[in-house]
Design a protein around this motif. Structure first.
Motif, PDB file in Angstrom:
ATOM      1  N   ASP A 111      44.799  24.309  40.534  1.00  0.00           N
ATOM      2  CA  ASP A 111      44.865  25.473  41.409  1.00  0.00           C
ATOM      3  C   ASP A 111      45.017  26.696  40.510  1.00  0.00           C
ATOM      4  OD1 ASP A 111      45.472  27.535  43.122  1.00  0.00           O
ATOM      5  OD2 ASP A 111      47.023  26.447  44.236  1.00  0.00           O
ATOM      6  N   LEU A 112      43.908  27.306  40.153  1.00  0.00           N
ATOM      7  CA  LEU A 112      43.949  28.430  39.220  1.00  0.00           C
ATOM      8  C   LEU A 112      44.537  29.677  39.866  1.00  0.00           C
ATOM      9  CD1 LEU A 112      40.557  28.006  37.322  1.00  0.00           C
ATOM     10  CD2 LEU A 112      42.837  27.194  36.693  1.00  0.00           C
ATOM     11  N   THR A 113      44.315  29.856  41.153  1.00  0.00           N
ATOM     12  CA  THR A 113      44.848  31.040  41.830  1.00  0.00           C
ATOM     13  C   THR A 113      46.373  31.033  41.830  1.00  0.00           C
ATOM     14  OG1 THR A 113      42.886  31.249  43.202  1.00  0.00           O
ATOM     15  CG2 THR A 113      44.867  32.327  44.001  1.00  0.00           C
ATOM     16  N   SER A 114      46.968  29.848  41.918  1.00  0.00           N
ATOM     17  CA  SER A 114      48.429  29.791  41.884  1.00  0.00           C
ATOM     18  C   SER A 114      48.971  30.325  40.564  1.00  0.00           C
ATOM     19  CB  SER A 114      48.910  28.358  42.102  1.00  0.00           C
ATOM     20  OG  SER A 114      48.599  27.521  40.997  1.00  0.00           O
ATOM     21  N   ARG A 115      48.201  30.181  39.503  1.00  0.00           N
ATOM     22  CA  ARG A 115      48.630  30.708  38.208  1.00  0.00           C
ATOM     23  C   ARG A 115      48.624  32.236  38.194  1.00  0.00           C
ATOM     24  NH1 ARG A 115      47.511  25.600  37.169  1.00  0.00           N
ATOM     25  NH2 ARG A 115      48.056  24.636  35.170  1.00  0.00           N
ATOM     26  N   SER A 116      47.551  32.823  38.687  1.00  0.00           N
ATOM     27  CA  SER A 116      47.484  34.282  38.687  1.00  0.00           C
ATOM     28  C   SER A 116      48.488  34.892  39.657  1.00  0.00           C
ATOM     29  CB  SER A 116      46.058  34.749  39.030  1.00  0.00           C
ATOM     30  OG  SER A 116      45.669  34.304  40.318  1.00  0.00           O
ATOM     31  N   ARG A 117      48.788  34.186  40.744  1.00  0.00           N
ATOM     32  CA  ARG A 117      49.685  34.748  41.754  1.00  0.00           C
ATOM     33  C   ARG A 117      51.156  34.546  41.438  1.00  0.00           C
ATOM     34  NH1 ARG A 117      46.498  33.773  47.536  1.00  0.00           N
ATOM     35  NH2 ARG A 117      44.673  35.008  46.953  1.00  0.00           N
ATOM     36  N   THR A 118      51.465  33.771  40.421  1.00  0.00           N
ATOM     37  CA  THR A 118      52.860  33.599  40.009  1.00  0.00           C
ATOM     38  C   THR A 118      53.091  34.151  38.599  1.00  0.00           C
ATOM     39  OG1 THR A 118      52.381  31.361  39.189  1.00  0.00           O
ATOM     40  CG2 THR A 118      53.194  31.568  41.453  1.00  0.00           C
ATOM     41  N   ASP A 119      52.076  34.770  38.046  1.00  0.00           N
ATOM     42  CA  ASP A 119      52.183  35.320  36.699  1.00  0.00           C
ATOM     43  C   ASP A 119      53.141  36.514  36.712  1.00  0.00           C
ATOM     44  OD1 ASP A 119      51.568  35.330  34.020  1.00  0.00           O
ATOM     45  OD2 ASP A 119      49.828  36.639  34.235  1.00  0.00           O
ATOM     46  N   PRO A 120      54.205  36.506  35.905  1.00  0.00           N
ATOM     47  CA  PRO A 120      55.145  37.634  35.917  1.00  0.00           C
ATOM     48  C   PRO A 120      54.517  38.879  35.312  1.00  0.00           C
ATOM     49  CG  PRO A 120      55.711  36.105  34.164  1.00  0.00           C
ATOM     50  CD  PRO A 120      54.615  35.456  34.955  1.00  0.00           C
ATOM     51  N   PRO A 121      55.016  40.051  35.646  1.00  0.00           N
ATOM     52  CA  PRO A 121      54.490  41.283  35.048  1.00  0.00           C
ATOM     53  C   PRO A 121      54.587  41.225  33.528  1.00  0.00           C
ATOM     54  CG  PRO A 121      55.946  41.791  36.888  1.00  0.00           C
ATOM     55  CD  PRO A 121      56.084  40.324  36.627  1.00  0.00           C
ATOM     56  N   PRO A 122      53.566  41.661  32.805  1.00  0.00           N
ATOM     57  CA  PRO A 122      53.606  41.610  31.341  1.00  0.00           C
ATOM     58  C   PRO A 122      54.706  42.504  30.788  1.00  0.00           C
ATOM     59  CG  PRO A 122      51.691  42.853  32.112  1.00  0.00           C
ATOM     60  CD  PRO A 122      52.292  42.213  33.313  1.00  0.00           C
ATOM     61  N   HIS A 123      55.329  42.028  29.714  1.00  0.00           N
ATOM     62  CA  HIS A 123      56.426  42.797  29.123  1.00  0.00           C
ATOM     63  C   HIS A 123      55.937  44.104  28.505  1.00  0.00           C
ATOM     64  CE1 HIS A 123      54.758  40.637  25.658  1.00  0.00           C
ATOM     65  NE2 HIS A 123      55.244  41.603  24.920  1.00  0.00           N
ATOM     66  N   ASP A 124      54.638  44.137  28.149  1.00  0.00           N
ATOM     67  CA  ASP A 124      54.087  45.326  27.520  1.00  0.00           C
ATOM     68  C   ASP A 124      53.240  46.133  28.495  1.00  0.00           C
ATOM     69  OD1 ASP A 124      52.126  43.419  27.772  1.00  0.00           O
ATOM     70  OD2 ASP A 124      51.233  43.763  25.801  1.00  0.00           O
ATOM     71  N   LEU A 125      53.671  46.165  29.754  1.00  0.00           N
ATOM     72  CA  LEU A 125      52.910  46.855  30.792  1.00  0.00           C
ATOM     73  C   LEU A 125      52.685  48.329  30.449  1.00  0.00           C
ATOM     74  CD1 LEU A 125      51.580  46.361  33.524  1.00  0.00           C
ATOM     75  CD2 LEU A 125      53.743  46.936  34.626  1.00  0.00           C
ATOM     76  N   GLU A 126      53.705  48.961  29.908  1.00  0.00           N
ATOM     77  CA  GLU A 126      53.577  50.377  29.554  1.00  0.00           C
ATOM     78  C   GLU A 126      52.528  50.571  28.458  1.00  0.00           C
ATOM     79  OE1 GLU A 126      56.379  54.215  28.304  1.00  0.00           O
ATOM     80  OE2 GLU A 126      57.262  52.215  28.538  1.00  0.00           O
ATOM     81  N   GLU A 127      52.507  49.661  27.484  1.00  0.00           N
ATOM     82  CA  GLU A 127      51.515  49.751  26.413  1.00  0.00           C
ATOM     83  C   GLU A 127      50.103  49.552  26.951  1.00  0.00           C
ATOM     84  OE1 GLU A 127      52.465  47.098  23.248  1.00  0.00           O
ATOM     85  OE2 GLU A 127      54.564  47.730  23.151  1.00  0.00           O
ATOM     86  N   ILE A 128      49.956  48.697  27.948  1.00  0.00           N
ATOM     87  CA  ILE A 128      48.639  48.469  28.553  1.00  0.00           C
ATOM     88  C   ILE A 128      48.129  49.750  29.200  1.00  0.00           C
ATOM     89  CG2 ILE A 128      47.420  47.216  30.381  1.00  0.00           C
ATOM     90  CD1 ILE A 128      49.279  44.838  29.809  1.00  0.00           C
ATOM     91  N   TYR A 129      49.007  50.430  29.927  1.00  0.00           N
ATOM     92  CA  TYR A 129      48.618  51.705  30.533  1.00  0.00           C
ATOM     93  C   TYR A 129      48.281  52.729  29.458  1.00  0.00           C
ATOM     94  CZ  TYR A 129      49.637  50.771  35.470  1.00  0.00           C
ATOM     95  OH  TYR A 129      49.593  50.301  36.760  1.00  0.00           O
TER      96      TYR A 129
END
Length: 250
Positions: A111-129
């Motif tokens: 179930d690949l969708t379950s992986r994307s839907r439970t993936d926690p926010p990335p720790h480097d979210l600010e760097e991504i932006y």
């Protein structure tokens, strides 16, 4: 991604076979309508140097209904095959907009969708932006969590599945690309054929594969399903694996 964008990027399927009216009708409500229209207009054929083939749900219709009969909280009738790889990984669309795969040689249901839907926010979210040249909004985490619950994009799935480079990166146990070896030793694949690995051999090397028709390959699927999906526990992703008796396909 849209069907038009996929077509512009990948082109029409090669050696395409027209689908029957019955096949087209049977797919109504089971896959996105623009994919069904794509099949009707362009047919089903191959991409990625014969390493990925489009198909309609009819190719695997009875098989998944039977083999997945014992998987808890999953109705196999809600799943529809829309393509498969040269190594026998079938892409399945769930009518609620979820993406599953099933590997025929080892009976692995993911179930690949379950992986994307439970993936926690990335720790480097600010760097991504920052890398995107955009200021991170105060509700960035909330936006991430909202976005991960959106339905899957079937054209993005197909874009990845039809990438020629991705098949060059599949290696055997000796560190050599497996698909070129199989092409040399077993010949090119035709529609409804795959390279099927003997799971009892242990080693993943080219000499343990056969070229089989889909109908023969599904008759050799193991008697147990390995079901892999992700759940969220305390804000973190946890992968769950279950072993489930397969329904009889013989």
């Amino acid at each position: 991604m849209t069907a038009a964008e996929f077509l512009e990027t990948r082109g029409k399927p090669h050696e395409a076979k027209r689908i029957s009216e019955a096949e087209a009708e049977s797919a109504v409500g089971r896959v996105p309508e623009d994919l069904r229209e794509f099949w009707m207009q362009y047919g089903v054929g191959y991409y990625a140097n014969r390493n990925y083939w489009l198909c309609t749900p009819a190719l695997f219709e009875g098989f998944f209904r039977q083999v997945l009969a014992n998987v808890p909280e999953l109705d196999a009738d809600d799943l529809a095959a829309f393509g498969y790889s040269s190594l026998g990984t079938v892409n399945l669309w769930h009518k609620t907009g979820r993406h599953f795969t099933f590997s025929l040689d080892v009976a692995l249901l993911m179930d690949l969708t379950s992986r994307s839907r439970t993936d926690p926010p990335p720790h480097d979210l600010e760097e991504i932006y920052r890398a995107a040249g955009v200021d991170m909004p105060q509700n960035a985490v909330e936006l991430f969590l909202e976005a991960r619950s959106a339905p899957e994009d079937i054209w993005n799935i197909l874009l990845a599945a039809t990438s020629t480079d991705s098949y060059k990166a599949i290696y055997d146990d000796n560190g050599k690309a497996i698909t070129p070896q199989l092409r040399r030793s077993l010949g090119e694949l035709s529609q409804d054929e795959i390279y099927f690995r003997d799971r009892t051999a242990g080693e993943n090397t080219a000499d343990h594969y056969q070229k089989l028709n889909i109908s023969e390959a599904v008759s050799r699927v193991p008697d147990e399903i390995y079901y892999s999906f992700a759940v969220e526990v305390g804000g973190q992703q946890q992968i769950v694996s279950q072993t489930i008796p397969a329904g009889s396909v013989r």
